[in-house]
Design a protein around this motif. Sequence first.
Motif, PDB file in Angstrom:
ATOM      1  N   ALA A  16       0.628  -1.155  -0.424  1.00  0.00           N
ATOM      2  CA  ALA A  16       0.038  -0.344   0.174  1.00  0.00           C
ATOM      3  C   ALA A  16       0.987   1.446   0.060  1.00  0.00           C
ATOM      4  N   PRO A  17       0.707   2.428  -0.417  1.00  0.00           N
ATOM      5  CA  PRO A  17       1.061   3.601  -0.472  1.00  0.00           C
ATOM      6  C   PRO A  17       1.663   4.044   0.560  1.00  0.00           C
ATOM      7  N   TYR A  18       3.022   4.310   0.713  1.00  0.00           N
ATOM      8  CA  TYR A  18       3.713   5.316   2.193  1.00  0.00           C
ATOM      9  C   TYR A  18       3.773   6.669   1.738  1.00  0.00           C
ATOM     10  N   GLU A  19       2.805   7.248   2.793  1.00  0.00           N
ATOM     11  CA  GLU A  19       3.116   8.767   2.392  1.00  0.00           C
ATOM     12  C   GLU A  19       4.249   9.470   3.225  1.00  0.00           C
ATOM     13  N   VAL A  20       5.087   9.575   2.221  1.00  0.00           N
ATOM     14  CA  VAL A  20       6.605  10.483   2.658  1.00  0.00           C
ATOM     15  C   VAL A  20       5.587  11.853   3.395  1.00  0.00           C
ATOM     16  N   GLY A  21       5.909  12.218   4.783  1.00  0.00           N
ATOM     17  CA  GLY A  21       6.332  13.468   5.044  1.00  0.00           C
ATOM     18  C   GLY A  21       7.100  14.344   5.928  1.00  0.00           C
ATOM     19  N   ARG A  22       7.094  16.177   5.968  1.00  0.00           N
ATOM     20  CA  ARG A  22       8.158  16.882   6.194  1.00  0.00           C
ATOM     21  C   ARG A  22       8.482  16.397   7.251  1.00  0.00           C
ATOM     22  N   GLU A  23       7.807  16.194   8.122  1.00  0.00           N
ATOM     23  CA  GLU A  23       8.096  16.210   9.914  1.00  0.00           C
ATOM     24  C   GLU A  23       8.938  14.694   9.827  1.00  0.00           C
ATOM     25  N   ALA A  55      14.533  13.162   1.120  1.00  0.00           N
ATOM     26  CA  ALA A  55      14.871  12.754   2.443  1.00  0.00           C
ATOM     27  C   ALA A  55      16.099  12.239   2.125  1.00  0.00           C
ATOM     28  N   PRO A  56      17.695  12.058   3.610  1.00  0.00           N
ATOM     29  CA  PRO A  56      18.439  11.415   3.314  1.00  0.00           C
ATOM     30  C   PRO A  56      18.444  10.407   1.966  1.00  0.00           C
ATOM     31  N   PRO A  57      18.846   9.843   2.052  1.00  0.00           N
ATOM     32  CA  PRO A  57      19.017   8.449   1.032  1.00  0.00           C
ATOM     33  C   PRO A  57      18.794   7.564   1.815  1.00  0.00           C
ATOM     34  N   THR A  58      19.077   7.499   2.789  1.00  0.00           N
ATOM     35  CA  THR A  58      19.111   5.878   3.691  1.00  0.00           C
ATOM     36  C   THR A  58      17.529   5.699   4.171  1.00  0.00           C
ATOM     37  N   PHE A  59      16.690   7.086   3.582  1.00  0.00           N
ATOM     38  CA  PHE A  59      15.054   7.167   4.712  1.00  0.00           C
ATOM     39  C   PHE A  59      14.239   5.811   4.310  1.00  0.00           C
ATOM     40  N   VAL A  60      14.660   5.103   2.839  1.00  0.00           N
ATOM     41  CA  VAL A  60      13.712   4.489   2.510  1.00  0.00           C
ATOM     42  C   VAL A  60      13.920   3.456   2.538  1.00  0.00           C
ATOM     43  N   PHE A  61      15.093   2.903   3.316  1.00  0.00           N
ATOM     44  CA  PHE A  61      14.992   1.718   3.760  1.00  0.00           C
ATOM     45  C   PHE A  61      13.985   1.325   5.038  1.00  0.00           C
ATOM     46  N   ALA A  62      13.267   2.381   6.063  1.00  0.00           N
ATOM     47  CA  ALA A  62      12.111   1.740   6.994  1.00  0.00           C
ATOM     48  C   ALA A  62      11.198   1.135   5.800  1.00  0.00           C
ATOM     49  N   ILE A  63      10.725   2.057   4.725  1.00  0.00           N
ATOM     50  CA  ILE A  63      10.641   1.545   3.209  1.00  0.00           C
ATOM     51  C   ILE A  63       9.981   0.451   3.287  1.00  0.00           C
ATOM     52  N   THR A  64      11.089  -0.277   2.462  1.00  0.00           N
ATOM     53  CA  THR A  64      11.519  -1.423   1.718  1.00  0.00           C
ATOM     54  C   THR A  64      11.550  -2.333   2.708  1.00  0.00           C
ATOM     55  N   PHE A  65      12.393  -2.204   3.730  1.00  0.00           N
ATOM     56  CA  PHE A  65      12.290  -3.240   4.999  1.00  0.00           C
ATOM     57  C   PHE A  65      11.512  -3.993   5.368  1.00  0.00           C
ATOM     58  N   LYS A  66      10.681  -3.232   4.961  1.00  0.00           N
ATOM     59  CA  LYS A  66       8.792  -2.939   6.072  1.00  0.00           C
ATOM     60  C   LYS A  66       8.730  -4.185   4.829  1.00  0.00           C
ATOM     61  N   SER A 104       5.368   3.127  -3.126  1.00  0.00           N
ATOM     62  CA  SER A 104       4.307   1.481  -3.412  1.00  0.00           C
ATOM     63  C   SER A 104       6.388   0.398  -3.311  1.00  0.00           C
ATOM     64  N   VAL A 105       6.273  -0.571  -2.498  1.00  0.00           N
ATOM     65  CA  VAL A 105       7.510  -1.022  -3.144  1.00  0.00           C
ATOM     66  C   VAL A 105       6.794  -2.576  -3.125  1.00  0.00           C
ATOM     67  N   THR A 106       7.385  -3.031  -4.922  1.00  0.00           N
ATOM     68  CA  THR A 106       7.530  -4.431  -4.985  1.00  0.00           C
ATOM     69  C   THR A 106       8.878  -5.368  -4.355  1.00  0.00           C
ATOM     70  N   SER A 107       9.034  -6.130  -4.343  1.00  0.00           N
ATOM     71  CA  SER A 107       9.937  -6.639  -3.385  1.00  0.00           C
ATOM     72  C   SER A 107      10.232  -8.421  -3.710  1.00  0.00           C
ATOM     73  N   THR A 108      11.313  -8.467  -4.709  1.00  0.00           N
ATOM     74  CA  THR A 108      11.321  -9.638  -5.433  1.00  0.00           C
ATOM     75  C   THR A 108      12.474 -10.250  -4.678  1.00  0.00           C
ATOM     76  N   ASP A 122      19.021 -12.302  -0.920  1.00  0.00           N
ATOM     77  CA  ASP A 122      18.591 -11.271  -1.240  1.00  0.00           C
ATOM     78  C   ASP A 122      17.271 -10.678  -1.890  1.00  0.00           C
ATOM     79  N   ILE A 123      16.921  -9.616  -1.019  1.00  0.00           N
ATOM     80  CA  ILE A 123      15.803  -9.256  -1.583  1.00  0.00           C
ATOM     81  C   ILE A 123      16.427  -7.846  -2.174  1.00  0.00           C
ATOM     82  N   ARG A 124      14.946  -7.749  -3.592  1.00  0.00           N
ATOM     83  CA  ARG A 124      15.094  -5.802  -4.194  1.00  0.00           C
ATOM     84  C   ARG A 124      13.851  -5.644  -4.087  1.00  0.00           C
ATOM     85  N   GLY A 125      13.739  -4.642  -3.646  1.00  0.00           N
ATOM     86  CA  GLY A 125      12.648  -3.767  -3.519  1.00  0.00           C
ATOM     87  C   GLY A 125      12.654  -2.189  -4.475  1.00  0.00           C
TER      88      GLY A 125
END
Length: 150
Positions: A16-23, A55-66, A104-108, A122-125
């Motif tokens: 499901a989409p994750y909305e990125v917020g300024r905060e 966002a800092p480059p590693t911000f997306v980790f939380a989304i892709t790891f989930k 949205s993330v698609t994992s393979t 190894d998982i690609r998001g």
Amino acid sequence: MALDQSFVGRTYPPTAPYEVGREKIREFAEAIGDANPAYTDTEAAKALGHSDVIAPPTFVFAITFKAAGAVVEDPQLGLDYSRVVHGDQKFAYTRPVRAGDRLSVTSTIEAIKSLAGNDILDIRGEVHDASGEHVVTAWTKLVSRAPEGV
């Protein structure tokens, strides 16, 4: 028990989409100690050519790891998550993550290897925004440690 090699190439449905917020971006930048004004100040981000804070480059980790949770929790794969450690992470960006993005993330599953009794997964998001534009690809390596005595 080794993971089933037939899972290599398996793709899981998009999240499901994750909305990125300024905060959230500001909190993340503070947590990692990065004072780059493009992460907290809209005008500073716009001066760099962005439409909003990025966002800092590693911000997306939380989304892709989930999102990788769909892989980890797949009962047919047989991964014992209590034995898993995070082995590696890398990202390839098409563009920065911006406040207001709906991602949205698609994992393979890209690879499953066994080494000294350990399973390496190894998982690609693939991360896309609401318009379908590719934003970033994230690779996560998980290591399922061998049981004691193996």
